[in-house]
Enzyme design. Structure first.
Site, PDB file in Angstrom:
ATOM      1  N   ASP A 289      17.537  11.269   0.399  1.00 53.95           N
ATOM      2  CA  ASP A 289      17.741  12.435   1.240  1.00 53.95           C
ATOM      3  C   ASP A 289      16.422  12.718   1.969  1.00 53.95           C
ATOM      4  OD1 ASP A 289      18.833  14.538   2.566  1.00 53.95           O
ATOM      5  OD2 ASP A 289      19.569  15.585   0.799  1.00 53.95           O
TER       6      ASP A 289
HETATM    7  C1  BGC Z   1      20.437  17.237   3.585  1.00 57.70           C
HETATM    8  C2  BGC Z   1      21.385  16.075   3.777  1.00 57.70           C
HETATM    9  C3  BGC Z   1      21.376  15.583   5.194  1.00 57.70           C
HETATM   10  C4  BGC Z   1      19.952  15.234   5.571  1.00 57.70           C
HETATM   11  C5  BGC Z   1      19.823  14.680   6.967  1.00 57.70           C
HETATM   12  C6  BGC Z   1      19.071  16.953   4.168  1.00 57.70           C
HETATM   13  O1  BGC Z   1      18.300  18.093   4.176  1.00 57.70           O
HETATM   14  O2  BGC Z   1      20.321  17.521   2.212  1.00 57.70           O
HETATM   15  O3  BGC Z   1      22.681  16.481   3.395  1.00 57.70           O
HETATM   16  O4  BGC Z   1      22.230  14.500   5.336  1.00 57.70           O
HETATM   17  O5  BGC Z   1      19.149  16.396   5.466  1.00 57.70           O
HETATM   18  O6  BGC Z   1      20.066  15.614   7.926  1.00 57.70           O
END
Ligand code: BGC
Length: 762
Positions: A289
């Site tokens: 993530d």
């Molecule tokens: C979130 C994810 C997301 C990623 C990219 C993160 O902060 O937890 O769900 O896919 O950002 O945008």
């Protein structure tokens, strides 16, 4: 370089190198000759470059960092993928940098968060799950994929399948609620919808199931917080939806921010290797993530080099934004801390994904400049979004059948969300544009032009300026009026005075739920409570249209003589869909997929709880039993709950047999009658209780459901089937087994249903 030339270039490369490289180990994933040929050509640095996922900014950054010098890095072969870039023109620019200027000309994967629709935003996932309609959910995902790919995106950071049983956690909005059985069905529907049958088709995209794993169990509902859970609970309650996505062939997996059994998911070898790859046979790639790799430093697992090494060895393939892999892996290889083979293996998985998406054949396959205009936000897509929204609404209460309202009525449309465009899409709709959303006021005018509509805001979403500032990070969601709250209320009461019916649109602003939007108090803000009390005091019929991204605590409002229609955040067609239901063009049939507590003290609360050794008596408090002094154990609204404008009666539950053998199916029938005055749909639910088990069983678990349409007065025999795996659970040794003995079956309208039969598994 033209398309033909690229194709030729790759086939030459393949011919030249394949024979030399065919002995290279692919370690459990099947070798793709083109990929192996390419790998043999790559330097260590180029392989590491493929593990790097960047965002150049411009989209919604959800961490403190946005990538720098992206163009130079792409040209230097230091980037495997990008997100936050959209539109054929922009994606083409980026893709050309990689394909025309980097040494090996490897195309980029272009990702995005297409969580509930691309530009045609449909209800947020928690709302959509309340439809319990798998065909429709799959159709929604299909539409999202068609639109996103038309804009050049071929990799979706969805579905989010984290089981959530704590409504304080703002991200409960992004998933399918509390139940692993329903959550698994939805995971499968979404993966199938996004990926279709052929990943190389220009309208399908690679899905990415997230957040692996257990993110929804963050302690105290605080985002990014620790998780500590027994393996029995994990396997039985939290892991099934991720597994369902893997079984459905999901192409990628995103790790979660939290720790699992003491090690953050991004560096957790047991999770990414032992469970995901060895036990579940996952063959795709794993992405971190947003900076979750670097965040292992703050978790207390060492410096950037140490956590990057940990993550790679654990089985992470792609590092989102943090550049830990990019900046340390080469050093770690030189120092003998990680092997080049480990880097190669991660790179192989990333290249496989690019191959699957057809990018080696044509890196520009998703970049047709004519598609966006023809395929995005079309009337057809908007019509589907409107339908999806109506299916997501849950009628919580309908005092004196206030709803539906006749289209010729004089209506006071009140409340801070009645004429708000900015709050219709819901959280995590970064690709949507609130400007295209239909407000409730507009929807009422569209659907009931004959009605007399009187509007007043009546209250601010919240009067708290500090709170509003935190919620307004992505734009004005809570707009606090210069006029005093008394003046707002006064105006609303004057408007209400002139009307026959009051409809108040109230609840949460969009960003009051979602990522980093945890709340310890999940009630309706006081400013709006005052409005509701004053409206009810007029003694006119009041319908509350309640918006939120989570279950709320509404014991006070629920006790009032009102109708309450829960509409979540319905998306781009919000106003039209709400009007469709308020005026009775569609009879609501949604059922809650997360329990609504009486107060936050009951959290975590969910239907598949276990009995204790001292079960609480029904009704009254009893000393030395498992209950509270101040509220009953039962929730305000159970899982599976939802009313209709009509009424349904269940009778004659019949089991095909009273005894079944191991591996046999069991058919049940129940008679369902529409006893009310409207045609309507009912979601028939089946719950199972394993009476005696080697580990303590839940009191009931959802094991089947069916959405049934009945005309008024109509009766149907509904057939449900229990499959052998529905009787199984993960035992103390984490084996998936069923144990002989007695089972109780409950069928009915929600998880509290009482129609019951028993059978025995031999
Ligand atoms: C979130 C994810 C997301 C990623 C990219 C993160 O902060 O937890 O769900 O896919 O950002 O945008």
């Amino acid at each position: 370089m033209g398309l033909m030339k690229i194709n030729k270039w790759y086939s030459q490369l393949f011919l030249a190198v394949f024979l030399v490289s065919s002995s290279l180990s692919s370690q459990s994933i099947s070798a793709i000759p083109e990929v192996e040929a390419l790998l043999a050509k790559m330097t260590l640095e180029e392989k590491i470059g493929q593990l790097n996922l960047l965002t150049p900014g411009g989209g919604a950054a959800t961490g403190a960092v946005v990538s720098k010098n992206v163009e130079a890095k792409i040209k230097a072969g230091q980037v495997g993928g990008l997100f936050g870039v959209a539109g054929p023109k922009k994606v083409r620019q980026a893709q050309e940098m990689a394909v025309h200027h980097s040494r090996l000309k490897i195309p980029l994967l272009i990702g995005s968060d297409v969580i509930h629709g691309y530009k045609t935003t449909y209800p947020l996932p928690l709302g959509l799950s309340c439809s319990w309609d798998m065909a429709l959910i799959q159709k929604a995902a299909r539409m999202a994929a068609s639109e996103a790919t038309a804009d050049g995106i071929m990799w979706n950071f969805s579905p989010m399948v984290d089981i959530a049983r704590d409504a304080r956690w703002g991200r409960i909005a992004e998933g399918a609620g509390e139940d692993p059985y329903l959550g698994s069905a939805i995971a499968k529907a979404m993966v199938t919808g996004y990926q279709g049958k052929d990943l190389k088709a220009s309208n399908t995209m690679l899905a990415c199931v997230k957040h692996f794993a257990l993110y929804g169990a963050s302690e105290a509902g605080r985002d990014y917080h620790s998780v500590d859970m027994s393996k029995i609970k994990m396997f039985n309650q939290y892991l099934p939806p991720y597994k369902a996505a893997v079984d459905a062939g999901v192409a990628s997996v995103m790790t979660s921010f939290n720790d699992v059994h003491g090690v953050p998911a991004t560096g957790n070898k047991w999770l990414l290797n032992t469970l995901l790859r060895e036990r579940w046979d996952f063959e795709g790639f794993v992405v971190s993530d947003y900076t979750s790799l670097n965040e292992m430093i703050a978790h207390g697992l060492g410096d950037l080099q140490a956590v990057s090494k940990l993550a790679l060895k654990a089985g992470l393939d792609m590092d989102m934004v943090g550049e830990g892999f990019l900046t340390t892996l080469s050093k770690s290889v030189k120092e003998g801390k990680v092997s080049e083979a480990e880097v190669t293996q991660a790179c192989r998985r990333v290249l496989h994904a690019k191959y699957q998406a057809g990018l080696f054949e044509d890196p520009f396959r998703y970049l047709d400049a004519d598609r966006p205009e023809k395929e995005i936000l079309t009337p057809k897509n908007r019509a589907l979004a409107r339908k999806l929204a109506t299916r997501s609404f849950v009628l919580l209460k309908n005092h004196a059948n206030i709803l539906p309202i006749k289209k010729t009525t004089k209506i006071a449309l009140l409340g801070p969300l009645a004429d708000s465009r900015n709050n219709m899409l819901g959280t995590w709709a970064p690709t949507g544009n609130p400007e295209f959303a239909v407000t409730v006021l507009e929807g009422f005018k569209n659907v009931a032009p004959q009605a007399t509509l009187l509007y007043a805001k009546g209250a601010n979403i919240s009067d708290d300026t500090d709170f509003a500032k935190k919620v307004n990070v992505f734009g004005p969601r809570i707009q606090i009026e210069k006029r005093s709250s008394d003046a707002l209320l006064q105006e609303a009461l004057e408007v209400a005075e002139k009307a026959d019916v009051i409809v108040a649109v109230i609840g949460e602003a969009t960003e009051m739920s979602g990522e980093a939007a945890s709340r310890t108090d999940i009630s309706i803000p006081e400013s709006q409570k005052k409005l509701i009390r004053a409206l009810v005091a007029t003694s006119k019929p009041v319908a509350l249209v309640l918006m939120s991204g989570r279950p709320l605590t509404i014991p006070e409002e629920f006790d009032l003589p009102v109708a309450i229609l829960q509409v979540w955040h319905p998306g781009v067609e919000a106003g039209n869909a709400i009007a469709d239901v308020v005026f009775g063009d569609y009879n609501p049939a949604g059922k809650l997929t997360a329990t609504w507590p009486r107060n936050v003290g009951q959290i975590p609360i969910y239907h598949s709880i276990k009995n204790t050794g001292r079960p609480a008596p029904e009704g009254n408090f009893e000393k030395f039993k498992s209950n509270y002094l101040d509220v009953p154990n039962t929730p305000l609204l159970p899982f599976g709950y939802g009313l209709s404008y009509t009424t349904f009666e269940y009778s004659d539950l019949i089991l095909e047999k009273n005894e079944i053998g191991h591996g046999e199916r069991l058919e049940l029938t129940v008679k369902l009658t529409n006893t009310g005055n409207f045609d309507g749909e009912e979601i028939v639910q089946l719950y199972l209780r394993d009476v005696v088990r080697s580990i303590t069983p839940p009191k009931r678990e959802l094991k089947g459901f069916q959405k049934v349409f009945l005309k008024k007065g109509e009766q149907k025999k509904v057939v449900l089937t229990l499959k052998p795996e529905d009787l199984k659970f993960y035992n103390g040794d984490l084996n998936f087994v069923s144990e002989p003995g007695e089972f109780e079956v409950f069928v009915g309208t929600n998880s509290d249903c009482s129609l019951k039969k028993t059978f025995t598994l031999k």
